[in-house]
Write a protein that holds these residues in place. Structure first.
Motif, PDB file in Angstrom:
ATOM      1  N   LYS A 142       0.808  -1.216   0.000  1.00  0.00           N
ATOM      2  CA  LYS A 142       0.000   0.000   0.000  1.00  0.00           C
ATOM      3  C   LYS A 142       0.841   1.267   0.000  1.00  0.00           C
ATOM      4  O   LYS A 142       0.367   2.330  -0.398  1.00  0.00           O
ATOM      5  N   ALA A 143       2.100   1.129   0.477  1.00  0.00           N
ATOM      6  CA  ALA A 143       3.023   2.267   0.504  1.00  0.00           C
ATOM      7  C   ALA A 143       2.473   3.460   1.274  1.00  0.00           C
ATOM      8  O   ALA A 143       2.751   4.609   0.955  1.00  0.00           O
ATOM      9  N   ILE A 144       1.592   3.200   2.250  1.00  0.00           N
ATOM     10  CA  ILE A 144       1.077   4.261   3.103  1.00  0.00           C
ATOM     11  C   ILE A 144       1.189   3.818   4.549  1.00  0.00           C
ATOM     12  O   ILE A 144       1.306   2.633   4.844  1.00  0.00           O
ATOM     13  N   THR A 145       1.150   4.749   5.461  1.00  0.00           N
ATOM     14  CA  THR A 145       1.433   4.441   6.872  1.00  0.00           C
ATOM     15  C   THR A 145       0.180   4.235   7.717  1.00  0.00           C
ATOM     16  O   THR A 145       0.288   3.952   8.893  1.00  0.00           O
ATOM     17  N   GLN A 146      -1.025   4.365   7.117  1.00  0.00           N
ATOM     18  CA  GLN A 146      -2.227   4.238   7.934  1.00  0.00           C
ATOM     19  C   GLN A 146      -2.355   2.834   8.523  1.00  0.00           C
ATOM     20  O   GLN A 146      -2.996   2.634   9.551  1.00  0.00           O
ATOM     21  N   TYR A 147      -1.715   1.843   7.879  1.00  0.00           N
ATOM     22  CA  TYR A 147      -1.782   0.470   8.376  1.00  0.00           C
ATOM     23  C   TYR A 147      -0.901   0.266   9.595  1.00  0.00           C
ATOM     24  O   TYR A 147      -0.955  -0.779  10.230  1.00  0.00           O
ATOM     25  N   LEU A 148      -0.060   1.261   9.904  1.00  0.00           N
ATOM     26  CA  LEU A 148       0.799   1.147  11.076  1.00  0.00           C
ATOM     27  C   LEU A 148       0.060   1.486  12.360  1.00  0.00           C
ATOM     28  O   LEU A 148       0.549   1.207  13.451  1.00  0.00           O
ATOM     29  N   ASP A 149      -1.118   2.098  12.263  1.00  0.00           N
ATOM     30  CA  ASP A 149      -1.902   2.421  13.445  1.00  0.00           C
ATOM     31  C   ASP A 149      -2.417   1.140  14.100  1.00  0.00           C
ATOM     32  O   ASP A 149      -3.002   0.276  13.441  1.00  0.00           O
ATOM     33  N   ASN A 150      -2.186   1.041  15.401  1.00  0.00           N
ATOM     34  CA  ASN A 150      -2.628  -0.140  16.157  1.00  0.00           C
ATOM     35  C   ASN A 150      -2.142  -1.441  15.522  1.00  0.00           C
ATOM     36  O   ASN A 150      -2.860  -2.448  15.496  1.00  0.00           O
ATOM     37  N   LEU A 151      -0.923  -1.407  14.978  1.00  0.00           N
ATOM     38  CA  LEU A 151      -0.403  -2.579  14.275  1.00  0.00           C
ATOM     39  C   LEU A 151      -0.223  -3.765  15.215  1.00  0.00           C
ATOM     40  O   LEU A 151      -0.414  -4.915  14.812  1.00  0.00           O
ATOM     41  N   GLN A 152       0.149  -3.505  16.476  1.00  0.00           N
ATOM     42  CA  GLN A 152       0.321  -4.595  17.432  1.00  0.00           C
ATOM     43  C   GLN A 152      -0.978  -5.371  17.614  1.00  0.00           C
ATOM     44  O   GLN A 152      -0.995  -6.602  17.555  1.00  0.00           O
ATOM     45  N   THR A 153      -2.078  -4.654  17.817  1.00  0.00           N
ATOM     46  CA  THR A 153      -3.368  -5.312  18.009  1.00  0.00           C
ATOM     47  C   THR A 153      -3.792  -6.071  16.754  1.00  0.00           C
ATOM     48  O   THR A 153      -4.292  -7.207  16.831  1.00  0.00           O
ATOM     49  N   LYS A 154      -3.578  -5.462  15.590  1.00  0.00           N
ATOM     50  CA  LYS A 154      -3.934  -6.124  14.338  1.00  0.00           C
ATOM     51  C   LYS A 154      -3.124  -7.399  14.145  1.00  0.00           C
ATOM     52  O   LYS A 154      -3.649  -8.419  13.684  1.00  0.00           O
ATOM     53  N   THR A 155      -1.855  -7.339  14.509  1.00  0.00           N
ATOM     54  CA  THR A 155      -0.993  -8.513  14.368  1.00  0.00           C
ATOM     55  C   THR A 155      -1.462  -9.649  15.263  1.00  0.00           C
ATOM     56  O   THR A 155      -1.507 -10.813  14.848  1.00  0.00           O
ATOM     57  N   VAL A 156      -1.814  -9.326  16.496  1.00  0.00           N
ATOM     58  CA  VAL A 156      -2.268 -10.358  17.439  1.00  0.00           C
ATOM     59  C   VAL A 156      -3.570 -10.989  16.960  1.00  0.00           C
ATOM     60  O   VAL A 156      -3.737 -12.220  17.024  1.00  0.00           O
ATOM     61  N   TRP A 157      -4.505 -10.181  16.464  1.00  0.00           N
ATOM     62  CA  TRP A 157      -5.766 -10.737  15.979  1.00  0.00           C
ATOM     63  C   TRP A 157      -5.539 -11.650  14.774  1.00  0.00           C
ATOM     64  O   TRP A 157      -6.151 -12.721  14.656  1.00  0.00           O
ATOM     65  N   LEU A 158      -4.676 -11.231  13.860  1.00  0.00           N
ATOM     66  CA  LEU A 158      -4.365 -12.069  12.707  1.00  0.00           C
ATOM     67  C   LEU A 158      -3.697 -13.367  13.153  1.00  0.00           C
ATOM     68  O   LEU A 158      -3.971 -14.452  12.619  1.00  0.00           O
ATOM     69  N   PHE A 159      -2.813 -13.257  14.129  1.00  0.00           N
ATOM     70  CA  PHE A 159      -2.136 -14.413  14.721  1.00  0.00           C
ATOM     71  C   PHE A 159      -3.154 -15.428  15.261  1.00  0.00           C
ATOM     72  O   PHE A 159      -3.051 -16.634  15.008  1.00  0.00           O
ATOM     73  N   VAL A 160      -4.165 -14.954  15.974  1.00  0.00           N
ATOM     74  CA  VAL A 160      -5.189 -15.842  16.548  1.00  0.00           C
ATOM     75  C   VAL A 160      -6.000 -16.517  15.445  1.00  0.00           C
ATOM     76  O   VAL A 160      -6.259 -17.728  15.493  1.00  0.00           O
ATOM     77  N   VAL A 161      -6.396 -15.752  14.428  1.00  0.00           N
ATOM     78  CA  VAL A 161      -7.191 -16.308  13.331  1.00  0.00           C
ATOM     79  C   VAL A 161      -6.404 -17.388  12.588  1.00  0.00           C
ATOM     80  O   VAL A 161      -6.937 -18.463  12.263  1.00  0.00           O
TER      81      VAL A 161
END
Length: 532
Positions: A142-161
């Motif tokens: 995406k070459a944009i930084t909006q995906y860096l917001d709350n990246l830790q939480t997003k990573t953990v949720w993806l990890f669980v799924v």
């Protein structure tokens, strides 16, 4: 006994009633455990940040080949024991059989819990690495930084799924698991070789680093914040030790009861895998460092130094195309890692040693002939270590060190016991087809791997950056010791009452014979499956 295959006869001789279908062929075994579970390109991609950003490029290159050489001694020593005791319990079952009855229960309890702890951490760390790899691709794409917001939480949720998906796939029958594994070796090897070729082809000769940077003192770049250069350099061992250890050396042993000619196939897979991983991994690390560009630009916005180097040299489209098979490699690494961990829990529960379950998780499904209960338990428990990322991304790195520490310690205990008690009247070690002998080769490999493992366990207990704060603390040693203290406290309070080491279940065979006499019309195989 006449109704059993040669493999099953050997299993019965070890005291266990055959419970699985032997549907893993030699190709499926080699693909699943020898190469796929190593997941070379994905494992290096997951761990490259640690050696590169602590000790520097030279640490990446030299620590890999040094660690791989020591891992060969450890892998050979493990293969020797697995060849002699090809059961789903792996080194846990072997350790108890390699010690006199007086110590059998305590040794089996210790090795079993270390092995389970290491395997659960291995599943969690690999899945967590995959979640990070996927988000790194999103940031690059995406070459944009909006995906860096709350990246830790997003990573953990993806990890669980992802863990839930892997748990579901592992509930399939053995035949389907074997088919999934058979062809994936080509994806793993193909992705690794293709990355090496494309990186060399797309990097101008003038932009490649010098030999002194790749192999010499120019490549020692201490970024630990205060540790001396020597300690910063050996932190690079984490990559190779985790890559090889998270694959669980005795992983083939955990599916030995599902493999044809297990006493030959299992040790061969271990031996070939360590050599192949060491040499091909060294070449990949050299090429990555050679083409890496300025170290100050790493790990970049993606947070993955490996992907950032690919993006630098191949562009967005090329790097993302090749990143797909890397992610698939990690995906199948977790798939096989859960399979190995669930078989260990199954074997430990079968001996009334895993949880206060009275053998509940030692049940094999009548429908799929896989241990569904232990698979579900393994999947749920593996979620816990990944939650460390919510506290601190640096603290979450402890699960990588924890994997290597716990698993390697569970390996050297039976290796040590095999040398001390091999001629004891209650042990009388009988080697399998893979045997290094009692000469300098066998003794040298055993002693070397024990000393090396103790050394790296000390190194992996250090925080990799200074100053040490609650956020930068390395919790690997704390978790390992804590689990061992709790496990032995539990053994003293309750475990000693029902756990006496690996237990034969051949009495069920006698029960089947009696039921066959009483119910001659009922299929004996169905009864056997339901009872197990």
């Amino acid at each position: 006994m006449t109704a059993f295959s040669d493999d099953d006869k050997e299993l019965v001789a070890l005291g266990y009633l055959p419970s699985f279908k032997r549907e893993f062929s030699n190709l499926a075994t080699a693909s699943s455990w020898c190469l796929e579970i190593r997941g070379l390109c994905s494992s290096i991609a997951t761990t490259l940040n640690t050696p590169l950003l602590t000790g520097g490029p030279s640490s990446v290159v030299w620590c890999w080949i040094l660690g791989a050489s020591m891992c060969l001694a450890l892998g050979s020593s493990i293969a020797e024991i697995v060849s002699a005791y090809p059961t789903s319990g792996g080194m846990y079952t072997a350790s108890a059989r390699l010690t006199p009855k007086k110590y059998r229960a305590r040794v089996g309890w210790l090795v079993g819990w270390l092995n389970i702890l290491g395997q659960i951490a291995g599943v969690s760390s690999t899945e967590f690495g995959l979640a990070n790899m996927i988000w790194a691709a999103v940031v690059i794409g995406k070459a944009i930084t909006q995906y860096l917001d709350n990246l830790q939480t997003k990573t953990v949720w993806l990890f669980v799924v992802l863990l839930i998906v892997h748990g579901f796939l592992n509930c399939l029958g053995t035949r389907w698991l074997a088919r999934l594994s058979s062809g994936f070796v080509f994806v793993n090897l193909g992705a690794t070789i293709l990355i090496i070729i494309v990186l060399l082809a797309t990097t101008p000769r003038s932009e490649m680093h010098t030999a002194a940077y790749v192999f010499g003192s120019e490549g020692i770049v201490n970024q630990t914040g205060g540790w001396n250069n020597g300690l910063a350099f050996v932190f690079g061992l984490l990559s190779v030790q985790w890559t090889v250890s998270q694959s669980d050396y005795d992983a083939t042993a955990h599916i030995c009861e599902e493999v044809k000619r297990a006493a030959y196939a299992a040790p061969s897979a271990i031996f070939i895998a360590v050599i192949g991983t060491g040499l091909l991994g060294w070449l990949l690390n050299i090429v990555i460092v050679l083409c890496s560009g300025p170290i100050a630009d790493l790990p970049g916005t993606s947070g993955s130094a490996f992907l950032q180097v690919m993006f630098l040299r191949m562009g967005k489209a090329g790097s993302l195309i090749l990143w797909v098979p890397v992610c698939f490699t990690a995906f199948f690494v977790v798939q096989t890692a859960i399979q190995a961990a669930s078989r260990t829990i199954y074997a430990f529960s079968r001996d009334h040693g895993s949880l206060p379950d009275r053998g509940f998780f030692g049940y094999n499904s009548k429908i799929t002939q896989t241990p569904l209960r232990s698979i579900i338990l393994c999947t749920l428990i593996s979620i816990i270590p990944g939650l460390l990322d919510l506290a601190s991304p640096i603290a979450a790195n402890a699960i990588f060190a924890l994997t290597a520490m716990a698993l390697d310690l569970s390996y050297i205990i039976p290796i040590f016991l095999r040398r001390v008690f091999q001629n004891h009247p209650e042990v009388m070690f009988k080697p399998g087809p893979f045997y290094m002998g009692d000469g300098i080769l066998g003794w040298g490999a055993n002693c070397l791997c024990i000393c090396w493992t103790l050394f790296v366990c000390v190194i992996f207990s250090f925080p990799v950056t200074l100053p040490v704060t609650p956020e930068t603390m390395n919790y690997a040693s704390v978790i390992t010791v804590g689990v061992m203290v709790i496990a032995f406290a539990w053994y003293i309070v309750d475990g000693h009452r029902h756990y006496h080491g690996p237990q034969s279940n051949l009495h069920r065979l006698e029960q089947n014979v009696e039921q066959e006499k009483e119910e001659p019309g009922k299929d004996s195989e169905d009864r056997n499956d339901s009872e197990v």
